[in-house]
Design an enzyme around this catalytic site. Structure first.
Site, PDB file in Angstrom:
ATOM      1  CG  HIS A 139      -1.909   1.038   1.324  1.00  0.00           C
ATOM      2  ND1 HIS A 139      -2.489   1.441   2.505  1.00  0.00           N
ATOM      3  CD2 HIS A 139      -2.454   1.838   0.370  1.00  0.00           C
ATOM      4  CE1 HIS A 139      -3.328   2.423   2.266  1.00  0.00           C
ATOM      5  NE2 HIS A 139      -3.318   2.685   0.992  1.00  0.00           N
ATOM      6  CD  GLU A 151      -1.360   0.254   6.116  1.00  0.00           C
ATOM      7  OE1 GLU A 151      -1.996   0.720   5.143  1.00  0.00           O
ATOM      8  OE2 GLU A 151      -1.835   0.210   7.261  1.00  0.00           O
ATOM      9  CG  ASN A 189      -7.073   4.165   4.080  1.00  0.00           C
ATOM     10  OD1 ASN A 189      -7.144   5.393   4.036  1.00  0.00           O
ATOM     11  ND2 ASN A 189      -6.403   3.460   3.193  1.00  0.00           N
TER      12      ASN A 189
END
Ligand SMILES: NC(=O)c1ccc[n+]([C@@H]2O[C@H](COP(=O)([O-])OP(=O)(O)OC[C@H]3O[C@@H](n4cnc5c(N)ncnc54)[C@H](O)[C@@H]3O)[C@@H](O)[C@H]2O)c1
Length: 299
Positions: A139, A151, A189
């Site tokens: 990510h 990530e 997130n």
């Protein structure tokens, strides 16, 4: 690791292709739309020009980076020689399952299949392949050439070897990888989206206007950008998709997307990529002004 394929050439795909190419990897950039590929190459060229202007890259390095990228509209040929494939297509579960089924079929058996998904389960994506040990989340953050974090999301079946390879590769791109486990929203997130959603609720309930909310968070919390502007940069459709994954994944109403966000996405106001979100970008991101809709109180 020498040959990288990137699926999807939108906001994230072009940045991922740019970064790998800059560090000497051969990149095949794949999108179903030729226009998206043309736009991506144009964006990469402009971003490289900015790096040359700042003195962080030479003109020869810019030329070398561009020469390392080849574009494809067909997945099968684009992934054939890839050692690693990074999927950065639209945030949609069914689409990603279809892409990973196809990748499993077309990619070399030893290739690692990574997804840049913001929130979709890596374990679920891996389950449609015959190589779940070689499926992982990679990510990147937007804008990819600038942001340091990757990530790295371990699916339930991701192997130590796959995780180690992706951590090491991220370091070779001068990034800082952080390993996390596969639960909805991962870390980034799960924490960021509730804040953005709360900022949208704050606007929706007329506690304050767009500029006021963003100013409080910028000057009060030392955030480089307010949450509403950040939502515009991420894409309001992407924010909505991530909140829906959190809401469904945890079954907790605290993640329910604000009705204003839902309305804006339905109306095609997706933020910077559609020209308007909480701000209007008719004259470019630097000249953004609060969208006309929000110059009146909401309720
Ligand atoms: N936007 C962000 O800030 C951000 C940050 C981190 C991660 N992500 C994630 O990255 C992924 C891509 O997001 P984005 O913002 O770049 O989206 P985007 O809408 O800008 O681009 C998506 C691209 O995928 C292409 N595409 C769709 N189906 C395809 C297929 N079958 N094969 C090849 N290409 C296909 C589209 O044509 C489009 O060009 C999503 O999973 C998103 O959640 C986004």
């Amino acid at each position: 690791m020498k040959n990288i394929a990137v699926i999807g050439s939108g906001t994230m795909g072009n940045g991922i292709a740019h970064t790998f190419a800059q560090f000497g990897y051969q990149v095949n950039l794949i999108d179903i739309h030729q226009e998206a590929l043309n736009k991506a190459m144009d964006t990469i060229g402009k971003n490289l020009d900015r790096q040359v202007g700042k003195g962080t890259l030479t003109a020869a390095e810019k030329a070398g980076t561009l020469a390392n990228i080849t574009t494809f509209t067909e997945m099968q040929t684009g992934v054939a020689n890839a050692d690693l494939i990074v999927e950065a297509a639209t945030e949609n579960l069914e689409l990603k399952l279809k892409i990973f089924k196809d990748l499993d079929f077309f990619a070399k058996p030893e290739a690692i299949l990574a997804s840049n998904t913001s929130s979709i389960s890596i374990t679920h994506i891996a389950s449609v392949t015959g190589r779940s040990d070689k499926v992982i989340g990679m990510h990147f953050m937007n804008p990819v050439p600038v942001m340091k974090l990757v990530e790295v999301i371990r699916g339930y079946a991701s192997s130590d070897e796959t995780t180690g390879t992706v951590m090491e590769l991220s370091r070779k791109l001068a990034k800082v990888p952080v390993e996390v486990n596969d639960y909805p929203g991962f870390v980034a997130n799960r924490i960021l989206m509730p804040m953005i959603n709360e900022a949208i609720y704050t606007l929706y309930e007329n506690v304050a206007g767009v500029a006021e909310i963003d100013t409080v968070m910028k000057l009060g919390m030392a955030h480089p950008m307010g949450p509403l502007q950040l939502a515009d940069f991420i894409g309001l459709d992407v924010c909505l998709a991530i909140l829906e994954v959190l809401h469904t994944g945890f079954g907790n109403p605290k993640y329910a997307p604000c009705p204003l966000l839902v309305n804006m996405v339905m109306a095609g106001k997706k933020g910077i990529k559609s020209g308007e979100g909480f701000y209007n970008y008719a004259n470019g991101p630097k000249e953004a002004v609060v969208a006309a809709k929000f110059s009146q109180p909401m309720l």
